[in-house]
Structure formats: C-alpha cells, structure tokens
Scaffold this motif. Structure first.
Motif, PDB file in Angstrom:
ATOM      1  N   ILE A 348      -5.940  32.911   1.760  1.00  0.00           N
ATOM      2  CA  ILE A 348      -5.002  33.984   2.090  1.00  0.00           C
ATOM      3  C   ILE A 348      -5.181  34.376   3.553  1.00  0.00           C
ATOM      4  O   ILE A 348      -6.293  34.679   3.998  1.00  0.00           O
ATOM      5  CB  ILE A 348      -5.223  35.195   1.171  1.00  0.00           C
ATOM      6  CG1 ILE A 348      -4.912  34.819  -0.285  1.00  0.00           C
ATOM      7  CG2 ILE A 348      -4.362  36.376   1.608  1.00  0.00           C
ATOM      8  CD1 ILE A 348      -5.229  35.898  -1.294  1.00  0.00           C
ATOM      9  N   SER A 349      -4.101  34.366   4.307  1.00  0.00           N
ATOM     10  CA  SER A 349      -4.188  34.685   5.732  1.00  0.00           C
ATOM     11  C   SER A 349      -2.886  35.337   6.185  1.00  0.00           C
ATOM     12  O   SER A 349      -1.908  35.399   5.446  1.00  0.00           O
ATOM     13  CB  SER A 349      -4.452  33.413   6.549  1.00  0.00           C
ATOM     14  OG  SER A 349      -3.354  32.525   6.451  1.00  0.00           O
ATOM     15  N   GLY A 350      -2.875  35.809   7.420  1.00  0.00           N
ATOM     16  CA  GLY A 350      -1.685  36.432   7.987  1.00  0.00           C
ATOM     17  C   GLY A 350      -1.969  37.851   8.429  1.00  0.00           C
ATOM     18  O   GLY A 350      -3.124  38.271   8.546  1.00  0.00           O
ATOM     19  N   GLU A 351      -0.922  38.606   8.703  1.00  0.00           N
ATOM     20  CA  GLU A 351      -1.073  39.987   9.143  1.00  0.00           C
ATOM     21  C   GLU A 351      -1.562  40.845   7.987  1.00  0.00           C
ATOM     22  O   GLU A 351      -1.021  40.789   6.880  1.00  0.00           O
ATOM     23  CB  GLU A 351       0.258  40.502   9.665  1.00  0.00           C
ATOM     24  CG  GLU A 351       0.158  41.752  10.496  1.00  0.00           C
ATOM     25  CD  GLU A 351      -0.455  41.508  11.870  1.00  0.00           C
ATOM     26  OE1 GLU A 351      -1.159  42.426  12.355  1.00  0.00           O
ATOM     27  OE2 GLU A 351      -0.241  40.437  12.465  1.00  0.00           O
ATOM     28  N   ALA A 352      -2.595  41.649   8.225  1.00  0.00           N
ATOM     29  CA  ALA A 352      -3.227  42.423   7.156  1.00  0.00           C
ATOM     30  C   ALA A 352      -2.231  43.335   6.436  1.00  0.00           C
ATOM     31  O   ALA A 352      -2.231  43.418   5.199  1.00  0.00           O
ATOM     32  CB  ALA A 352      -4.378  43.246   7.727  1.00  0.00           C
ATOM     33  N   SER A 353      -1.387  44.015   7.187  1.00  0.00           N
ATOM     34  CA  SER A 353      -0.439  44.935   6.561  1.00  0.00           C
ATOM     35  C   SER A 353       0.577  44.191   5.702  1.00  0.00           C
ATOM     36  O   SER A 353       0.993  44.680   4.641  1.00  0.00           O
ATOM     37  CB  SER A 353       0.280  45.759   7.631  1.00  0.00           C
ATOM     38  OG  SER A 353       0.951  44.919   8.563  1.00  0.00           O
ATOM     39  N   THR A 354       0.980  43.005   6.126  1.00  0.00           N
ATOM     40  CA  THR A 354       1.911  42.202   5.331  1.00  0.00           C
ATOM     41  C   THR A 354       1.301  41.838   3.994  1.00  0.00           C
ATOM     42  O   THR A 354       1.943  41.906   2.947  1.00  0.00           O
ATOM     43  CB  THR A 354       2.295  40.916   6.087  1.00  0.00           C
ATOM     44  OG1 THR A 354       2.900  41.264   7.325  1.00  0.00           O
ATOM     45  CG2 THR A 354       3.262  40.069   5.265  1.00  0.00           C
ATOM     46  N   LEU A 355       0.023  41.468   4.007  1.00  0.00           N
ATOM     47  CA  LEU A 355      -0.657  41.130   2.763  1.00  0.00           C
ATOM     48  C   LEU A 355      -0.851  42.357   1.887  1.00  0.00           C
ATOM     49  O   LEU A 355      -0.786  42.265   0.655  1.00  0.00           O
ATOM     50  CB  LEU A 355      -1.994  40.468   3.058  1.00  0.00           C
ATOM     51  CG  LEU A 355      -1.991  38.938   3.222  1.00  0.00           C
ATOM     52  CD1 LEU A 355      -1.500  38.255   1.965  1.00  0.00           C
ATOM     53  CD2 LEU A 355      -1.157  38.494   4.411  1.00  0.00           C
ATOM     54  N   GLY A 356      -1.056  43.519   2.496  1.00  0.00           N
ATOM     55  CA  GLY A 356      -1.138  44.754   1.725  1.00  0.00           C
ATOM     56  C   GLY A 356       0.149  45.017   0.977  1.00  0.00           C
ATOM     57  O   GLY A 356       0.148  45.430  -0.198  1.00  0.00           O
ATOM     58  N   GLY A 379      -9.953  35.167   1.713  1.00  0.00           N
ATOM     59  CA  GLY A 379      -9.366  34.674   2.950  1.00  0.00           C
ATOM     60  C   GLY A 379      -9.733  35.562   4.117  1.00  0.00           C
ATOM     61  O   GLY A 379     -10.728  36.284   4.089  1.00  0.00           O
ATOM     62  N   GLU A 380      -8.911  35.515   5.125  1.00  0.00           N
ATOM     63  CA  GLU A 380      -9.167  36.312   6.321  1.00  0.00           C
ATOM     64  C   GLU A 380      -7.843  36.585   7.027  1.00  0.00           C
ATOM     65  O   GLU A 380      -7.115  35.656   7.380  1.00  0.00           O
ATOM     66  CB  GLU A 380     -10.132  35.582   7.247  1.00  0.00           C
ATOM     67  CG  GLU A 380     -10.677  36.445   8.343  1.00  0.00           C
ATOM     68  CD  GLU A 380     -11.977  35.880   8.915  1.00  0.00           C
ATOM     69  OE1 GLU A 380     -11.898  35.253   9.986  1.00  0.00           O
ATOM     70  OE2 GLU A 380     -13.034  36.054   8.298  1.00  0.00           O
ATOM     71  N   THR A 381      -7.542  37.857   7.207  1.00  0.00           N
ATOM     72  CA  THR A 381      -6.288  38.257   7.832  1.00  0.00           C
ATOM     73  C   THR A 381      -6.542  38.673   9.283  1.00  0.00           C
ATOM     74  O   THR A 381      -7.677  38.643   9.765  1.00  0.00           O
ATOM     75  CB  THR A 381      -5.655  39.424   7.061  1.00  0.00           C
ATOM     76  OG1 THR A 381      -6.532  40.560   7.114  1.00  0.00           O
ATOM     77  CG2 THR A 381      -5.421  39.037   5.604  1.00  0.00           C
ATOM     78  N   VAL A 382      -5.488  39.078   9.957  1.00  0.00           N
ATOM     79  CA  VAL A 382      -5.607  39.561  11.330  1.00  0.00           C
ATOM     80  C   VAL A 382      -4.835  40.861  11.471  1.00  0.00           C
ATOM     81  O   VAL A 382      -3.961  41.184  10.666  1.00  0.00           O
ATOM     82  CB  VAL A 382      -5.069  38.537  12.357  1.00  0.00           C
ATOM     83  CG1 VAL A 382      -5.875  37.260  12.327  1.00  0.00           C
ATOM     84  CG2 VAL A 382      -3.590  38.251  12.116  1.00  0.00           C
ATOM     85  N   VAL A 383      -5.175  41.605  12.493  1.00  0.00           N
ATOM     86  CA  VAL A 383      -4.426  42.798  12.885  1.00  0.00           C
ATOM     87  C   VAL A 383      -4.020  42.603  14.343  1.00  0.00           C
ATOM     88  O   VAL A 383      -4.886  42.461  15.215  1.00  0.00           O
ATOM     89  CB  VAL A 383      -5.261  44.083  12.742  1.00  0.00           C
ATOM     90  CG1 VAL A 383      -4.498  45.279  13.302  1.00  0.00           C
ATOM     91  CG2 VAL A 383      -5.641  44.323  11.283  1.00  0.00           C
ATOM     92  N   THR A 384      -2.731  42.558  14.591  1.00  0.00           N
ATOM     93  CA  THR A 384      -2.241  42.424  15.963  1.00  0.00           C
ATOM     94  C   THR A 384      -2.146  43.814  16.577  1.00  0.00           C
ATOM     95  O   THR A 384      -1.310  44.627  16.166  1.00  0.00           O
ATOM     96  CB  THR A 384      -0.866  41.727  15.988  1.00  0.00           C
ATOM     97  OG1 THR A 384      -0.966  40.456  15.341  1.00  0.00           O
ATOM     98  CG2 THR A 384      -0.408  41.523  17.422  1.00  0.00           C
ATOM     99  N   LEU A 385      -2.996  44.093  17.545  1.00  0.00           N
ATOM    100  CA  LEU A 385      -3.102  45.435  18.098  1.00  0.00           C
ATOM    101  C   LEU A 385      -2.046  45.700  19.171  1.00  0.00           C
ATOM    102  O   LEU A 385      -1.630  44.795  19.888  1.00  0.00           O
ATOM    103  CB  LEU A 385      -4.495  45.637  18.704  1.00  0.00           C
ATOM    104  CG  LEU A 385      -5.672  45.558  17.716  1.00  0.00           C
ATOM    105  CD1 LEU A 385      -6.992  45.648  18.475  1.00  0.00           C
ATOM    106  CD2 LEU A 385      -5.575  46.645  16.658  1.00  0.00           C
ATOM    107  N   ARG A 394      -9.391  44.918   9.335  1.00  0.00           N
ATOM    108  CA  ARG A 394      -8.291  44.277   8.628  1.00  0.00           C
ATOM    109  C   ARG A 394      -8.232  44.701   7.159  1.00  0.00           C
ATOM    110  O   ARG A 394      -7.153  44.874   6.603  1.00  0.00           O
ATOM    111  CB  ARG A 394      -8.391  42.765   8.772  1.00  0.00           C
ATOM    112  CG  ARG A 394      -9.707  42.168   8.323  1.00  0.00           C
ATOM    113  CD  ARG A 394      -9.801  40.691   8.657  1.00  0.00           C
ATOM    114  NE  ARG A 394     -11.039  40.112   8.190  1.00  0.00           N
ATOM    115  CZ  ARG A 394     -11.999  39.636   8.977  1.00  0.00           C
ATOM    116  NH1 ARG A 394     -11.848  39.672  10.280  1.00  0.00           N
ATOM    117  NH2 ARG A 394     -13.093  39.125   8.468  1.00  0.00           N
ATOM    118  N   CYS A 395      -9.381  44.857   6.500  1.00  0.00           N
ATOM    119  CA  CYS A 395      -9.377  45.260   5.093  1.00  0.00           C
ATOM    120  C   CYS A 395      -8.890  46.702   4.940  1.00  0.00           C
ATOM    121  O   CYS A 395      -8.131  47.022   4.017  1.00  0.00           O
ATOM    122  CB  CYS A 395     -10.768  45.103   4.489  1.00  0.00           C
ATOM    123  SG  CYS A 395     -11.295  43.389   4.305  1.00  0.00           S
TER     124      CYS A 395
END
Length: 490
Positions: A348-356, A379-385, A394-395
């Motif tokens: 699982i990956s991608g923008e953290a808020s999208t996965l939320g 998995g591991e998500t990202v946060v684009t600041l 990210r969590c």
C-alpha cells in the motif's frame, strides 16, 4: 506531481453510489469498546513478531562451525571454521538482530568445543534506542554507536560510519592475519541516516538539506534512497566493495530487515551491500522530476557506475525480516479472536490522506450484519508538504483524514489503526493513531481536524484534541518493517 495510490483492486470498486447509513446500523460504544483494545494487541503483536531478538531464534543456528540460515523452505549454510569473523551493522532494528545473533552463537559455543568467536564488531543505531545487554555486546568485542536523531543523518552518524570504515580498512588492508575472513553485516531500515559518509565536495549539512527538500517535495522512499546513494561512500554497494575488493580471502554475509515495499535489497538502507542493478532509478531524472535545484558539482556526483570487480561469489545478501511477517502475526491473532480476515497486502502506497479516505470508504460502505471483520495491510505512504506546514507524520495524517471522512456517519462499530513499527511517525515521538468515533468527537473537533489537515499539522491536532488516540511506544521500538494499517468492524 500527482501520486497514484497503490491499493488492492477489489477495494477500488467500492460502490460510487453511496447511500446514507440507516440509524439502526449504529452500534453503542459499549458494544464495540473492545475494538481499540484489539487494535492495541495488533500493534504490539506485530512489533514482537519482527523483533530481531525473537526472530533470530527461528532463522539462525550454528552447527559444527557453520552458520545455518533457514528462511521458509530455503536453507543457506556458511562455513566459519578457521576464519576470523567480524560483525558490523546499522539501522533501527540492528540491536535486536545483533542480540539475537549473539545469543544463538552462545548457545552453539556452550554445547561444542569448536567455538566461533567474533574478533571485533561495530553496530550503529538511532539515538533513543533502549540499549540493554551491554554485557553481551562487550563479551563479543562489539562496540555500539548512536546517531541520526529524528531519523536524520548527523555528525554522530558520520563518526559511527568512519569507525566501521576504519575497522574494515584495518582488517583488509592491514592483513592482521593470513586466515580467511568473514564479515557478517546486519542491515535494517534506518541505515540510510546512520551509515553516512558524504562524497566530496558534498557536506553533511548540504546533504541533509537536499534530503529534506526531496522529502518535502513528495519524493518516495525508493526515489530518495536512489539519490542519496550516489552522494555517499558507503551506499549503493560501496560498503561491500570496501570489504571485498582488496582481497579474495574475504567473504561477506549480509542479513537484511526490509522496510521497503517489495523488499528491493538495493533500496533498503540505501543498499550498502548491494551493487546497483542495471535498471536502477536514475538519480538525475528524480532530481529534475521534482524540480530540485542543485549545484553542478553536486549533479556530477549523481553518475552511478556499476563496478566491474568480480565479487559476486563472495557477496551474500539475504532478507530475513519484512512486513509480511508482521501481517501474518496479525492474521494469526485475529483469527483466534474470531474475525474474518481481509488481507490488503503489504504494498500500500501513495498520499497518506488519499489512503485515509480509502479506508473510510470501506467503513462507510460495508454491509451491516457481516460480523467481526479485520482488514489488514502494510506499506508506506507519503505526505507532500506545502511551503508552510505544521508537525505530523504519515500515519497521523492518514488517521486524521479517516476521522474527517467518517465524522458524520458516527461509526461506533469501526476502529482504525495506522501505525509505524519503528516507534516514530515522522519527526514526532509517537508511532501512530488508533481511532474510534465516540460522543467525545464534537463538531468543534471536526472543524479543527479539517484546519490541521490542510496545514499538515496532524500531531498538533491529536495531541491537543484526542491524545488518548496516540500510540506511544516510549521511544524507538528497535524494529522497522514499514507501517501497518488495520480497520476493525463488529
């Protein structure tokens, strides 16, 4: 750059024709109070399952002077008889792996005359790790170094790395004895910030600045490691070359704990013992894709050339720990608690808020009367600041989006976990969040959540409004196998 989230295909097909949930679907808080307790069990069980001190017992054994590594149906054997053995290691999980390894070694030595000894060793771990059993390290001539506060390379990281390089040089170039030599290395996630030796003219300060710029731009962990590798004297297989290039009388066995999706060994810890594959990500293309401005002399360092040295037959890289082990332990636990398991995989990956939002959509559209269900994934998500932003991880951001998306539904029969395994979600002292709706979640809290999410300030929101939802492991856990996500329904 628009990030495409990786999420199981079946869950992307959730009905777009969402209908309001009828009031009889709501469950009382009393009926579902156990959900958060189960999520706490899930997090602690996952951490225990990948702790090196526990795991090594099942993987490594010694017999008649040989080290035997068993992984599922695969068995590898390495002869240590009559050889000088050195141990080096780095990462968030290196202490547990090292202690487990030494205990396995002592069990062998206690029962046999053909004792295996560690001539000398050095391990490097993050500041804040609770270092116990110093006596065990000392008995085996192993020195511990600490560095990388807040998971960022620092001068202490450089000191530790130089100590490891000096040890290698003294053994290989000094030829302390004519006996064959074996270097055993333990590499885990976090080694990228701990094994630090910048190539000139790059300074540590400049490297750290560029790393933070790439992270803020939304650079994935794979992309980030690819760029950092070409700026270092130890990353991208260069540590292995340091050990093996000077003499054919040396072998290297590397035991690796993965914190990266797909377990690519050249990416984990920036691949210090793994020569770059021919199809490696191009560092310059990554820098240009994120529109990062760097000086020409720094750009010139981004030319990785695969070495021609013939070392493959003496270089052994083995994955011994990964996120799948943690997910399997969760499956076993929740099966015993009579949950139906839906495994979302560990990619699982991608923008953290999208996965939320994706997890929120599962909760909002799940059918009533299905019984106890456990959706698990890793998995591991990202946060684009944005240019100005608050503090978070990210969590925490994923859970904050879940709260916002489900607030009006008042889903007391669901609870959500987004937690790291290393004990530190972003530059914060917590591991993640366990969230369940209750009457305490007011409209004022909902409004505050939206403001804090827009500012990427999730830590401030949770600490000020719902501190009881925060997962506090008391500091670094000593393990690191990406994040785990879990949604429970009752």
């Amino acid at each position: 750059m628009v990030l495409v989230s990786t999420f199981p295909r079946a869950l992307l097909q959730i009905s777009k024709k969402f209908k309001p949930i009828p009031s009889q679907r709501y469950f009382s808080t009393a009926m579902s109070a156990f959900l958060c307790d189960h999520l706490k069990q899930i997090h602690s069980t996952a951490l225990k399952s990948v702790n090196g001190d526990t795991l090594i017992k099942e993987i490594i054994s010694f017999n008649k002077g040989s080290m035997i590594i068993t992984r599922e149906s695969e068995i590898k054997q390495f002869d240590l008889n009559g050889k000088d053995v050195y141990l080096i290691g780095s990462g968030k999980g290196v202490l547990g792996l090292c202690l487990g390894f030494l205990k396995a070694l002592e069990r062998q030595n206690a029962s046999r005359n053909d004792r295996i000894t560690i001539t000398k060793g050095i391990i490097s771990m993050p500041v804040g790790i609770k270092c116990h059993h110093f006596d065990l390290l000392e008995r085996h001539n192993i020195t511990a170094f600490f560095g990388a506060k807040n998971n960022l390379p620092d001068e202490d990281s450089v000191v530790a790395t130089n100590a490891i390089l000096d040890l290698i040089d003294s053994v290989i170039k000094g030829e302390t004895s004519s006996r064959p030599k074996v270097f055993i290395s333990l590499i885990t996630g976090g080694a990228s910030a701990l094994l630090v030796a910048p190539r000139e003219p790059l300074t540590l300060t400049k490297k750290r600045e560029l790393t933070q710029t790439l992270m803020a731009a939304g650079c994935t962990i794979n992309e980030l490691n690819s760029v950092r590798s070409c700026w270092s004297k130890v990353k991208a297989g260069q540590l292995a070359l340091r050990v093996l290039s000077e003499s054919n009388n040396v072998e290297m066995v590397n035991l690796i704990a993965s914190d990266v999706i797909g377990d690519p060994m050249d990416i984990i810890g920036s691949g210090p013992t793994v020569l770059p594959p021919d199809d490696s990500l191009n560092p310059l293309e990554i820098i240009d894709m994120y529109k990062i401005s760097i000086d020409e002399d720094i750009r010139n360092l981004c030319q990785l050339v695969k070495p021609s040295s013939n070392i493959d037959d003496r270089l052994h890289n083995l994955i011994i720990v990964n996120n799948r082990i943690a997910l399997n332990s969760i499956t076993n636990l929740m099966t015993q608690l009579d949950y139906k398991i839906i495994d979302l995989g560990n990619q699982i990956s991608g923008e953290a808020s999208t996965l939320g939002s994706r997890f929120a959509q599962i909760a909002r559209t799940s059918e009533k009367g299905e019984g106890k269900i456990c959706w698990i994934g890793g998995g591991e998500t990202v946060v684009t600041l944005t240019t100005t932003h608050g503090k978070g991880g990210r969590c925490q951001e994923m859970a904050l989006q879940f709260l916002i998306d489900t607030f009006h539904d008042q889903l007391t029969n669901f609870a959500f976990l987004a937690g790291g395994t290393d004990g530190q979600d972003g530059p914060t002292p917590i591991s993640g969040i366990i969230y369940q709706y209750s009457d305490r979640i007011t409209s004022e809290i909902y409004d505050a959540a939206k403001v804090h999410l827009s500012n990427h300030d999730a830590y401030t929101f949770w600490s000020e409004n719902l501190p009881e939802c925060m997962i506090d492991t008391g500091g670094p856990t000593g393990v690191n196998v990406m994040d785990i996500y879990c949604l429970l329904q009752c």
